[in-house]
Design a protein around this motif. Structure first.
Motif, short mmCIF file in Angstrom:
data_model
loop_
_atom_site.label_atom_id
_atom_site.label_comp_id
_atom_site.label_asym_id
_atom_site.label_seq_id
_atom_site.Cartn_x
_atom_site.Cartn_y
_atom_site.Cartn_z
N GLN A 116 0.83 -1.21 0.00
CA GLN A 116 0.00 0.00 0.00
C GLN A 116 0.86 1.26 0.00
O GLN A 116 0.60 2.19 -0.74
N PHE A 117 1.88 1.28 0.82
CA PHE A 117 2.72 2.46 0.92
C PHE A 117 3.57 2.67 -0.33
O PHE A 117 3.79 3.79 -0.76
N VAL A 118 4.03 1.59 -0.92
CA VAL A 118 4.79 1.71 -2.16
C VAL A 118 3.88 2.23 -3.27
O VAL A 118 4.25 3.12 -4.04
N GLY A 119 2.68 1.71 -3.36
CA GLY A 119 1.73 2.19 -4.35
C GLY A 119 1.34 3.64 -4.13
O GLY A 119 1.21 4.41 -5.08
N ALA A 120 1.18 4.03 -2.88
CA ALA A 120 0.86 5.42 -2.57
C ALA A 120 2.00 6.34 -2.95
O ALA A 120 1.79 7.44 -3.47
N GLY A 121 3.22 5.91 -2.71
CA GLY A 121 4.37 6.72 -3.09
C GLY A 121 4.49 6.87 -4.59
O GLY A 121 4.80 7.95 -5.10
N LEU A 122 4.22 5.80 -5.32
CA LEU A 122 4.26 5.88 -6.78
C LEU A 122 3.15 6.78 -7.32
O LEU A 122 3.34 7.52 -8.28
N ALA A 123 1.98 6.72 -6.71
CA ALA A 123 0.88 7.57 -7.15
C ALA A 123 1.16 9.03 -6.80
O ALA A 123 0.72 9.94 -7.52
N ALA A 124 1.89 9.27 -5.74
CA ALA A 124 2.22 10.65 -5.35
C ALA A 124 3.20 11.29 -6.31
O ALA A 124 3.32 12.52 -6.35
N ILE A 125 3.90 10.50 -7.10
CA ILE A 125 4.79 11.05 -8.12
C ILE A 125 3.98 11.89 -9.11
O ILE A 125 4.48 12.89 -9.63
N GLY A 126 2.73 11.53 -9.34
CA GLY A 126 1.87 12.30 -10.23
C GLY A 126 1.65 13.71 -9.73
O GLY A 126 1.55 14.65 -10.52
N SER A 127 1.58 13.89 -8.43
CA SER A 127 1.44 15.24 -7.88
C SER A 127 2.68 16.08 -8.15
O SER A 127 2.59 17.25 -8.50
N GLY A 128 3.84 15.47 -7.99
CA GLY A 128 5.08 16.19 -8.29
C GLY A 128 5.21 16.51 -9.77
O GLY A 128 5.68 17.59 -10.13
N ALA A 129 4.80 15.59 -10.61
CA ALA A 129 4.86 15.83 -12.05
C ALA A 129 3.92 16.95 -12.45
O ALA A 129 4.24 17.77 -13.33
#
Length: 79
Positions: A10-23
């Motif tokens: 869950q945390f790895v997936g959340a971190g990967l999805a948060a990359i979209g916010s940075g992009a």
């Protein structure tokens, strides 16, 4: 043991999805920077073009960033 692996996923997936916010933030900065460069080249036309990049591209990128943030929250707390 399996619960720990699921939490880690869950945390790895959340971190990967948060990359979209940075992009999305990088994209908004890119649009603003290009507008500023164009406004400095032709200051007389800058006043009539101020609202265009803010409303069109800025709002689109913010929307995708908010969506990525919500997906990361769902991955962290849903289950």
């Amino acid at each position: 043991m399996e619960g720990n692996i699921a939490d880690m996923g869950q945390f790895v997936g959340a971190g990967l999805a948060a990359i979209g916010s940075g992009a999305a933030a990088i994209g908004v900065g890119h649009v603003a920077g290009n507008f500023l460069a164009g406004a400095l080249r032709n200051p007389s036309a800058a006043a009539s073009q101020t609202a265009t990049p803010v409303h069109r591209s800025g709002l689109r990128r913010k929307r995708s960033g908010i969506f990525a943030f919500l997906v990361s929250l769902l991955l962290m707390f849903a289950v």
